[in-house]
Motif scaffolding. Structure first.
Motif, short mmCIF file in Angstrom:
data_model
loop_
_atom_site.label_atom_id
_atom_site.label_comp_id
_atom_site.label_asym_id
_atom_site.label_seq_id
_atom_site.Cartn_x
_atom_site.Cartn_y
_atom_site.Cartn_z
N ARG A 69 0.76 -1.04 0.00
CA ARG A 69 -0.26 0.38 0.34
C ARG A 69 0.95 1.33 -0.12
NH1 ARG A 69 -2.08 -3.11 3.79
NH2 ARG A 69 -5.12 -3.96 3.45
N PRO A 70 0.36 2.23 -0.86
CA PRO A 70 1.16 3.23 -1.06
C PRO A 70 1.40 4.02 0.85
CG PRO A 70 -0.77 4.08 -2.18
CD PRO A 70 -0.40 2.45 -1.98
N PRO A 71 2.19 4.83 0.46
CA PRO A 71 1.74 5.95 2.41
C PRO A 71 0.26 6.43 2.39
CG PRO A 71 4.11 6.45 1.49
CD PRO A 71 3.36 5.72 0.39
N ALA A 72 -0.11 7.23 1.34
CA ALA A 72 -1.47 7.87 0.93
C ALA A 72 -2.91 6.68 1.75
CB ALA A 72 -1.37 9.12 0.28
N LEU A 73 -2.33 5.72 1.15
CA LEU A 73 -3.93 5.17 1.22
C LEU A 73 -3.27 5.11 3.06
CD1 LEU A 73 -5.61 3.79 0.65
CD2 LEU A 73 -4.39 1.67 -0.29
N LEU A 74 -1.83 4.44 3.30
CA LEU A 74 -2.18 3.62 4.91
C LEU A 74 -2.40 4.95 5.63
CD1 LEU A 74 1.53 2.03 4.30
CD2 LEU A 74 -0.25 1.31 5.10
N ALA A 75 -2.21 6.12 5.13
CA ALA A 75 -2.75 7.18 6.16
C ALA A 75 -4.63 7.18 6.52
CB ALA A 75 -2.27 8.75 5.75
N LEU A 127 -0.18 12.14 7.72
CA LEU A 127 -1.80 11.89 8.65
C LEU A 127 -1.23 13.45 9.06
CD1 LEU A 127 -0.71 8.47 10.55
CD2 LEU A 127 -3.01 9.17 10.01
N SER A 128 -0.07 14.48 9.21
CA SER A 128 -0.58 15.54 9.73
C SER A 128 -1.78 16.43 9.80
CB SER A 128 0.62 16.61 9.60
OG SER A 128 0.80 16.52 7.90
N GLY A 129 -2.65 16.19 8.32
CA GLY A 129 -3.10 16.92 8.19
C GLY A 129 -2.94 17.99 6.76
N ASP A 130 -2.05 18.22 7.28
CA ASP A 130 -0.93 19.26 5.90
C ASP A 130 -0.47 19.19 4.87
OD1 ASP A 130 -1.41 21.11 8.29
OD2 ASP A 130 0.75 20.34 9.00
#
Length: 346
Positions: A69-75, A127-130
């Protein structure tokens, strides 16, 4: 006192049936439920089910391969579970194996140490939301912004070898172990604590989760054929084979790997000796199991993750698994050792 978790799904039970047992475990005093993914359920779906029905369980994944899974999907998945559960979710990441990543998933298992580190860094940014961008040597993420509120999700790392243990101490919120013996656990954790010290971190704030296969009031003679097949499946994988060697089972590891490479499957299973089984599997009477679990706590394990097993089949299977779950809940006070004040994790 250690945390006490249940690994779900439970082998040999229906999917929903396993999760219902996790709710019963919560009522018995279990603090955690951890999902896993190999080739059955994914790791997130059972935790979403539990997030909606449980009230206190810490919900973890042990673990998600960083190559699938790519990091964005994990987040995205992590933030979803974080908010659904009221902040009870823990993300477990690891490198998995070439068999899973390359053969089953069609990916490429390459530079695992780097990929794990870069995934942790990228997921935390996401995950920071930024708005987040990340450029590494094994992955990239451009201009991603999480569509949910930011989330502080603990990330623990699965480790088998010394370098991953050290990295878990340096950047993880804990380490997830499996197939470690109580006798060898302190030596295995030396790299974990060294990594934490080098990064200027307080090791007492970091979790140590050990997935332990437990059978209370089961006879090893009955379990032996099943366990030999099971352990051979892992012990012939190079990373797990090396872990067995580091723990003093070089002869068994060599015999297992050589026989498997020659196509002698029965000989490979026979290389799983009773000595190895007794070191890796918590088995025996309730008193014997309590003593063995206490050995892991004394060795530094802070979360005992119970994977109940039984040789029983048919209608008796669920009753035997429930017996182990309930027996461990009753014995948890007796396995605590005086390790000083234990801070609340997360």
């Amino acid at each position: 006192m250690p945390r006490l978790g249940l690994a779900v799904p439970i082998d040999g039970l229906g999917f929903t049936e396993s999760l219902e047992l996790a709710l019963e475990a919560e009522r018995l005093g279990y603090t955690d439920a951890w999902a896993y993914e190999v080739n059955g359920s994914d790791g997130f779906t059972p935790l979403a089910w539990l997030a909606a029905r449980s009230t206190t369980l810490r919900l973890g994944i042990s673990l998600v391969p960083v190559f699938t899974r790519p990091p964005a999907l994990l987040a995205m998945s992590s933030a979803s579970l974080h908010h659904l559960s009221g902040g009870r979710f823990v993300l477990g990441l690891g490198s998995s194996s070439p068999n899973v990543v390359d053969r089953w998933m069609g990916g490429e298992h390459s530079r695992p140490l780097t990929r794990v580190r870069e995934t942790v860094e990228a997921v935390r940014l996401a995950l920071s939301g930024d708005k987040a961008a990340y450029r590494g040597t094994t992955l990239r993420m451009d201009d991603f912004r999480l569509g949910l509120p930011g989330a502080q999700v603990p990330i623990q790392l699965g480790a088998l070898g010394p370098r991953m243990y050290r990295q878990a101490g340096a950047i993880g919120d804990g380490v997830i172990t499996v197939f470690n013996t109580a006798a060898a656990t302190p030596a295995l954790l030396e790299d974990f604590y060294a990594g934490a010290a080098e990064a200027g971190r307080d090791p007492s704030t970091l979790d140590v989760v050990s997935k332990l296969f437990v059978a209370v009031d089961e006879d090893l003679d009955d379990l032996r054929p099943m366990l030999q097949r099971f352990l051979t499946g892992y012990g012939t994988v190079p990373a797990y084979n090396a872990l067995l060697r580091r723990q003093g089972f070089a002869a068994e590891a060599s015999a297992m790997a050589d026989a498997w490479a020659d196509g002698r499957r029965a000989d490979a299973m026979a290389a799983v000796t009773d000595e190895l089984l007794r070191a890796l599997i918590v088995c025996g009477s309730a008193a014997e199991c309590a003593e063995q679990l206490g050995g892991f706590v004394e060795a530094g394990v802070r979360t005992l993750l119970v994977a109940p097993i039984t040789a029983a089949t048919g209608d008796e299977r669920r009753a035997r698994l429930e017996h182990t779950i309930e027996a461990v809940a009753r014995m948890i006070d007796t396995v605590a050792v005086d390790t000083g004040e234990t801070p609340e994790l997360y």
